[in-house]
Design a protein around this motif. Sequence first.
Motif, PDB file in Angstrom:
ATOM      1  N   PRO A   3      14.183  31.036 -34.414  1.00 16.12           N
ATOM      2  CA  PRO A   3      12.962  31.423 -35.114  1.00 16.12           C
ATOM      3  C   PRO A   3      11.926  30.305 -35.189  1.00 16.12           C
ATOM      4  CG  PRO A   3      14.795  31.189 -36.653  1.00 16.12           C
ATOM      5  CD  PRO A   3      15.371  31.089 -35.283  1.00 16.12           C
ATOM      6  N   GLU A  51      17.548  34.382 -39.134  1.00 18.32           N
ATOM      7  CA  GLU A  51      16.396  34.527 -38.232  1.00 18.32           C
ATOM      8  C   GLU A  51      15.277  35.343 -38.888  1.00 18.32           C
ATOM      9  OE1 GLU A  51      19.175  34.696 -34.194  1.00 18.32           O
ATOM     10  OE2 GLU A  51      18.102  36.490 -34.865  1.00 18.32           O
ATOM     11  N   LEU A  55      11.371  34.457 -40.319  1.00 21.92           N
ATOM     12  CA  LEU A  55      10.209  35.064 -39.656  1.00 21.92           C
ATOM     13  C   LEU A  55       9.503  36.138 -40.491  1.00 21.92           C
ATOM     14  CD1 LEU A  55      11.893  35.321 -36.167  1.00 21.92           C
ATOM     15  CD2 LEU A  55       9.953  33.833 -36.761  1.00 21.92           C
ATOM     16  N   MET A  87       6.160  40.341 -33.854  1.00 25.44           N
ATOM     17  CA  MET A  87       7.587  40.334 -33.506  1.00 25.44           C
ATOM     18  C   MET A  87       7.912  41.401 -32.466  1.00 25.44           C
ATOM     19  SD  MET A  87       8.814  37.726 -34.881  1.00 25.44           S
ATOM     20  CE  MET A  87      10.448  38.047 -34.256  1.00 25.44           C
ATOM     21  N   TYR A  92      11.365  41.617 -30.430  1.00 27.08           N
ATOM     22  CA  TYR A  92      12.359  41.649 -31.499  1.00 27.08           C
ATOM     23  C   TYR A  92      12.043  42.769 -32.494  1.00 27.08           C
ATOM     24  CZ  TYR A  92      13.795  37.171 -29.615  1.00 27.08           C
ATOM     25  OH  TYR A  92      14.237  36.177 -28.771  1.00 27.08           O
ATOM     26  N   HIS A  95      13.750  42.498 -36.066  1.00 25.56           N
ATOM     27  CA  HIS A  95      13.111  41.487 -36.911  1.00 25.56           C
ATOM     28  C   HIS A  95      11.755  41.998 -37.403  1.00 25.56           C
ATOM     29  CE1 HIS A  95      16.065  39.305 -34.529  1.00 25.56           C
ATOM     30  NE2 HIS A  95      15.986  38.288 -35.377  1.00 25.56           N
TER      31      HIS A  95
END
Length: 178
Positions: A3, A51, A55, A87, A92, A95
């Motif tokens: 991250p 992570e 973030l 993200m 991701y 996330h």
Amino acid sequence: MNPIHIIDKYYPVENELKHILLTHSHSVADKALLIADHHPELVLDKEFLYEAAMLHDLGIFLTDADGIYCFGDKPYICHGYLGADLMREEGYPRHALVCERHTGAGLSLEEIIAQGLPVPHREMVPVSLEEQVICFADKFYSKTRLDKEKSVEKARRSLERYGDAGLQRFDCWCEQFL
């Protein structure tokens, strides 16, 4: 996934904003991991918790919050979905959901419409246990008093502006995670 590499991409300069983001995010990550350690029965994904907690506030630089050195053009409440967009672009999507769903104690479509919030009209309430834990942990840390963890009561009071549904979610998390 690292991250810090993603944070460095969007916050390339060592400045007060990056310091605030990193300090706050580390506090949230530490609390989320502590919850995971205290509740092994929840079988939480600790790597993901770390992570995603690091973030969850990635989008703050796009907002207008000069008290924390953010000089973007969007209202601060937009930072969650803006970070989620970043993200998703990074590849991701899981996330991204944490970014999008951590504001307040999550925001339901009904709450968004009723309060006239300047965010997309969709459900933004934490669903997975990891999303819930990060959202909960986030409520104990502000970006203006980096050295202080809020009490449960202060964290709860900070949610009052989001309505009763958010307070009810927070109270349930207190029972589940503390």
